[in-house]
Design a protein around this motif. Sequence first.
Motif, PDB file in Angstrom:
ATOM      1  N   THR A 567      25.711 140.726 111.818  1.00 51.94           N
ATOM      2  CA  THR A 567      25.744 139.301 111.494  1.00 51.94           C
ATOM      3  C   THR A 567      24.477 138.617 111.989  1.00 51.94           C
ATOM      4  O   THR A 567      24.081 138.794 113.147  1.00 51.94           O
ATOM      5  CB  THR A 567      26.975 138.621 112.111  1.00 51.94           C
ATOM      6  N   LEU A 568      23.850 137.851 111.109  1.00 55.14           N
ATOM      7  CA  LEU A 568      22.698 137.042 111.488  1.00 55.14           C
ATOM      8  C   LEU A 568      23.187 135.676 111.961  1.00 55.14           C
ATOM      9  O   LEU A 568      24.073 135.069 111.346  1.00 55.14           O
ATOM     10  CB  LEU A 568      21.758 136.856 110.296  1.00 55.14           C
ATOM     11  N   TRP A 569      22.611 135.211 113.063  1.00 53.86           N
ATOM     12  CA  TRP A 569      22.904 133.866 113.575  1.00 53.86           C
ATOM     13  C   TRP A 569      21.604 133.068 113.581  1.00 53.86           C
ATOM     14  O   TRP A 569      20.574 133.530 114.086  1.00 53.86           O
ATOM     15  CB  TRP A 569      23.471 133.931 114.992  1.00 53.86           C
ATOM     16  N   MET A 570      21.665 131.857 113.013  1.00 52.90           N
ATOM     17  CA  MET A 570      20.513 130.983 112.914  1.00 52.90           C
ATOM     18  C   MET A 570      20.795 129.660 113.626  1.00 52.90           C
ATOM     19  O   MET A 570      21.893 129.114 113.507  1.00 52.90           O
ATOM     20  CB  MET A 570      20.166 130.689 111.448  1.00 52.90           C
ATOM     21  N   ALA A 571      19.810 129.171 114.352  1.00 49.77           N
ATOM     22  CA  ALA A 571      19.914 127.852 114.988  1.00 49.77           C
ATOM     23  C   ALA A 571      19.301 126.817 114.059  1.00 49.77           C
ATOM     24  O   ALA A 571      18.156 126.955 113.614  1.00 49.77           O
ATOM     25  CB  ALA A 571      19.184 127.848 116.326  1.00 49.77           C
ATOM     26  N   VAL A 572      20.067 125.781 113.729  1.00 47.75           N
ATOM     27  CA  VAL A 572      19.547 124.655 112.951  1.00 47.75           C
ATOM     28  C   VAL A 572      18.938 123.656 113.933  1.00 47.75           C
ATOM     29  O   VAL A 572      19.559 123.292 114.934  1.00 47.75           O
ATOM     30  CB  VAL A 572      20.655 123.994 112.112  1.00 47.75           C
ATOM     31  N   GLN A 573      17.714 123.211 113.641  1.00 48.61           N
ATOM     32  CA  GLN A 573      16.983 122.410 114.625  1.00 48.61           C
ATOM     33  C   GLN A 573      17.654 121.077 114.941  1.00 48.61           C
ATOM     34  O   GLN A 573      17.831 120.722 116.107  1.00 48.61           O
ATOM     35  CB  GLN A 573      15.557 122.148 114.150  1.00 48.61           C
ATOM     36  N   ARG A 574      18.051 120.330 113.922  1.00 43.72           N
ATOM     37  CA  ARG A 574      18.602 118.992 114.137  1.00 43.72           C
ATOM     38  C   ARG A 574      19.830 118.776 113.262  1.00 43.72           C
ATOM     39  O   ARG A 574      20.180 119.616 112.430  1.00 43.72           O
ATOM     40  CB  ARG A 574      17.537 117.928 113.852  1.00 43.72           C
ATOM     41  N   GLU A 575      20.478 117.647 113.473  1.00 44.32           N
ATOM     42  CA  GLU A 575      21.693 117.340 112.729  1.00 44.32           C
ATOM     43  C   GLU A 575      21.428 117.313 111.227  1.00 44.32           C
ATOM     44  O   GLU A 575      20.413 116.769 110.781  1.00 44.32           O
ATOM     45  CB  GLU A 575      22.257 115.977 113.155  1.00 44.32           C
ATOM     46  N   TRP A 576      22.367 117.899 110.474  1.00 40.36           N
ATOM     47  CA  TRP A 576      22.374 117.743 109.025  1.00 40.36           C
ATOM     48  C   TRP A 576      23.415 116.684 108.662  1.00 40.36           C
ATOM     49  O   TRP A 576      24.012 116.047 109.535  1.00 40.36           O
ATOM     50  CB  TRP A 576      22.627 119.090 108.349  1.00 40.36           C
ATOM     51  N   GLY A 577      23.655 116.492 107.377  1.00 45.58           N
ATOM     52  CA  GLY A 577      24.414 115.344 106.928  1.00 45.58           C
ATOM     53  C   GLY A 577      25.835 115.242 107.429  1.00 45.58           C
ATOM     54  O   GLY A 577      26.380 114.141 107.533  1.00 45.58           O
ATOM     55  N   ASP A 578      26.480 116.367 107.745  1.00 44.48           N
ATOM     56  CA  ASP A 578      27.887 116.327 108.158  1.00 44.48           C
ATOM     57  C   ASP A 578      28.084 116.609 109.639  1.00 44.48           C
ATOM     58  O   ASP A 578      29.213 116.849 110.080  1.00 44.48           O
ATOM     59  CB  ASP A 578      28.701 117.333 107.332  1.00 44.48           C
ATOM     60  N   ASP A 579      26.994 116.590 110.428  1.00 39.32           N
ATOM     61  CA  ASP A 579      27.105 116.903 111.850  1.00 39.32           C
ATOM     62  C   ASP A 579      27.344 115.648 112.671  1.00 39.32           C
ATOM     63  O   ASP A 579      26.711 114.606 112.433  1.00 39.32           O
ATOM     64  CB  ASP A 579      25.825 117.579 112.359  1.00 39.32           C
ATOM     65  N   PRO A 580      28.226 115.722 113.680  1.00 37.53           N
ATOM     66  CA  PRO A 580      28.366 114.597 114.612  1.00 37.53           C
ATOM     67  C   PRO A 580      27.062 114.380 115.380  1.00 37.53           C
ATOM     68  O   PRO A 580      26.222 115.277 115.488  1.00 37.53           O
ATOM     69  CB  PRO A 580      29.491 115.058 115.555  1.00 37.53           C
ATOM     70  N   LYS A 581      26.906 113.188 115.920  1.00 39.04           N
ATOM     71  CA  LYS A 581      25.708 112.872 116.690  1.00 39.04           C
ATOM     72  C   LYS A 581      25.521 113.882 117.824  1.00 39.04           C
ATOM     73  O   LYS A 581      26.464 114.229 118.540  1.00 39.04           O
ATOM     74  CB  LYS A 581      25.809 111.460 117.255  1.00 39.04           C
ATOM     75  N   ASN A 582      24.272 114.341 117.979  1.00 44.72           N
ATOM     76  CA  ASN A 582      23.882 115.270 119.045  1.00 44.72           C
ATOM     77  C   ASN A 582      24.645 116.600 118.985  1.00 44.72           C
ATOM     78  O   ASN A 582      24.827 117.264 120.005  1.00 44.72           O
ATOM     79  CB  ASN A 582      24.034 114.640 120.429  1.00 44.72           C
ATOM     80  N   HIS A 583      25.056 116.989 117.791  1.00 45.98           N
ATOM     81  CA  HIS A 583      25.642 118.312 117.576  1.00 45.98           C
ATOM     82  C   HIS A 583      24.921 118.963 116.393  1.00 45.98           C
ATOM     83  O   HIS A 583      24.699 118.317 115.360  1.00 45.98           O
ATOM     84  CB  HIS A 583      27.138 118.221 117.270  1.00 45.98           C
ATOM     85  N   VAL A 584      24.536 120.207 116.580  1.00 47.96           N
ATOM     86  CA  VAL A 584      23.864 120.941 115.512  1.00 47.96           C
ATOM     87  C   VAL A 584      24.596 122.252 115.272  1.00 47.96           C
ATOM     88  O   VAL A 584      25.351 122.737 116.127  1.00 47.96           O
ATOM     89  CB  VAL A 584      22.386 121.223 115.856  1.00 47.96           C
TER      90      VAL A 584
END
Length: 721
Positions: A567-584
């Motif tokens: 399984t590949l795991w990727m870190a998303v740098q910043r919030e996308w449209g459906d993310d709560p504040k300060n959660h990525v």
Amino acid sequence: MNRLACFTSVLALTAGAAAAQEMHFNRIASFPVVQNMAEGEDTSRTTSPEIISATADGMTLVYSDSPLGVIGMIDITDPADPQPMGNVDVSGEPTAVSVLGNTTAFVGVNTSESYTAPSGRLAAIDIASRSEVASCDLGGQPDSTAIAPDGSFITVAIENERDEDLGDGGLPQMPAGFVAIIPLTDGAMDCDGIIRADVTGLADTAPEDPEPEFVDVNAEGEIAVTLQENNHIVVLSSDGTVLSHFSAGSVDLDGIDTQEEGALIFDESAEGVLREPDGLQWIDDTHFAIANEGDWKGGSRGWTIFSQDGSVVYESGTDFEHAVIQIGHYPEERSGNKGVEPEGMEAATFGGTPFVFLLAERASVIGVYDVTDPAAPRLHQLLPSGISPEGAIAIPQRNLLATANEFDGIEDGAARAHVMIFEYQDAPAAYPHLTSEGMDTLTGWGANSGMVAGADGMIYAVNDSFYGMQPTIFVIDPAHTPARIVNAIPVTREGAPAQKLDMEGIALDGEGGFWVASEGRTDRVVPHALYHIGPDGSIEDEIGLPAELMAVERRFGFEGVTLVDGTLWMAVQREWGDDPKNHVKLVSYNIESGEWGAVHYPKAEPATGWVGLSEITYHDGFFYIVERDNQHGTAAVTKKVYRVAADQMQPADLGGTLPVVEKEEVRDLLGDLTSTGGYVLDKVEGLAIMPDGTAWISTDNDGVDDHSGETMFFSIGSVDG
């Protein structure tokens, strides 16, 4: 809990474990000159330390700051902890400053109304009272200043500079410049005794319009001056008599990059490139060095040593630029102009060894040369500077060197302008941390982002979209000091360099190949994607993001990838449209089934700007994550390594509620990032953990674009506590 609090950073490894120690210059402090503004002043204004001098006792630095119209002063009684002494308004544009003894700073002040009506004065500032005590009308626009070693006079290059926007920006553009020589009696200026040394009629280029740029005086009272735009050099006596003059000449260059195409390709040539020198420094009473910055027609990317009779004693050619390329400081965005662009110089003797310090304006590097034999200088080391070093002052009696770095990033979100201080130490060189020296071909590099460690002891790194025409996987051997790039694997698609990539993460596939995460920008038609890359660098498969992710897509995407049990795991740098504040999101992709999922990662509340993730890597039951803000210097708060236990990484379906993982702090990197005397660099982008738990960190130098080019690559010890 900080699991690495008990570990000492092994940055010393990157400085060297030399068997035979040699004296080196190492940076010990950086002073952001905005600190010289008084309380209540608008600190959002641009500051720019340019020319710098020092009192005779070496305890006070004085620099010119043109945008603010001031000279600034710094207390370096403790050079490792410089303190602000404030600014002094000079009622005009300060172009240069030279300090006599411990009492007086002489400042060239430009007061010109226009290019055709140039004017200026030489102001004497009492350092103790920080007040102007005398002024001499110079009759033209001043550039550089220099005081005779015996204190008998001060000389000023009166440039009367051209208007670069007038016609083709070329010469002649009257009035002509000249060299002013002002007698000094007990440190006081004799304004009535000013000599206007005429240097017209000498140069082959626009002889009627000389534009003196830089002056220096040797122990015999002889003045050497560069006429940059005229590509000429003149040597004067203290009474203004022309002792010799000659063309600065030209250079043929091989192995240079003249195209700004997003790639580092050094296979071009240029013939008859005019030197057009800026900075000049006497090495002894018969030899001087020039920095061949170039202006309207030239710029030969290196430096030259002349005898005062006009004989070329030494020419660097491309040697200096090639050395800069190997340490990752080559400014690709200046390839079509003058490359690394050496501009300023300083010369002094430390411990019996005469040195020349060559300042590369665009590469933000200081070349330190041993000139014991002026015909065969030896590159002693390369030092990291702030952005765009303009001036330098040596203080050999205290084993110190200071540079003034003129670029202020206030408008570009980059680092503020700095004065940097270096010490001549009985210690290994602390920089560079990474080099391509030793490779069979000249290899440039920069903008390194994601990293991964291999079982072979190597670290594999990718560059990002700055080099969009040259995506590359670099193989780094960290066992060398400094760490060494030993291979560069081009990433290709159907045999050509792969375009539309922004490689920000890399993982090993276990079969000799790689998985690479590309951070997309749909506004630039750069896809968010995963790429499977073969051992030879060829792209074998491209995997786009599922509709559930693309529906909420933002610019700041994948910033790291790691492979765990298929399984590949990727870190998303910043919030996308459906993310709560300060959660990525930490996004998962099962290679065999093609299933996507994610968990939420709680990141820090930004003090200023934003906070995001920039790397993810797996080691021994934990996912290690780099979390950083986008701030430099004293504004930086969050530059940390955290970890999340693997048993928390239970991905949920995209589009629904995601589980929130708990993180554990592993290392606050702020101390590491200032351990070599520099300011905190913005982009901590790479984290690689060796099988034995040794962790390596790297920073991204943005391709030396509005950046000093400095790359830090260091170990923080073992993460296994």
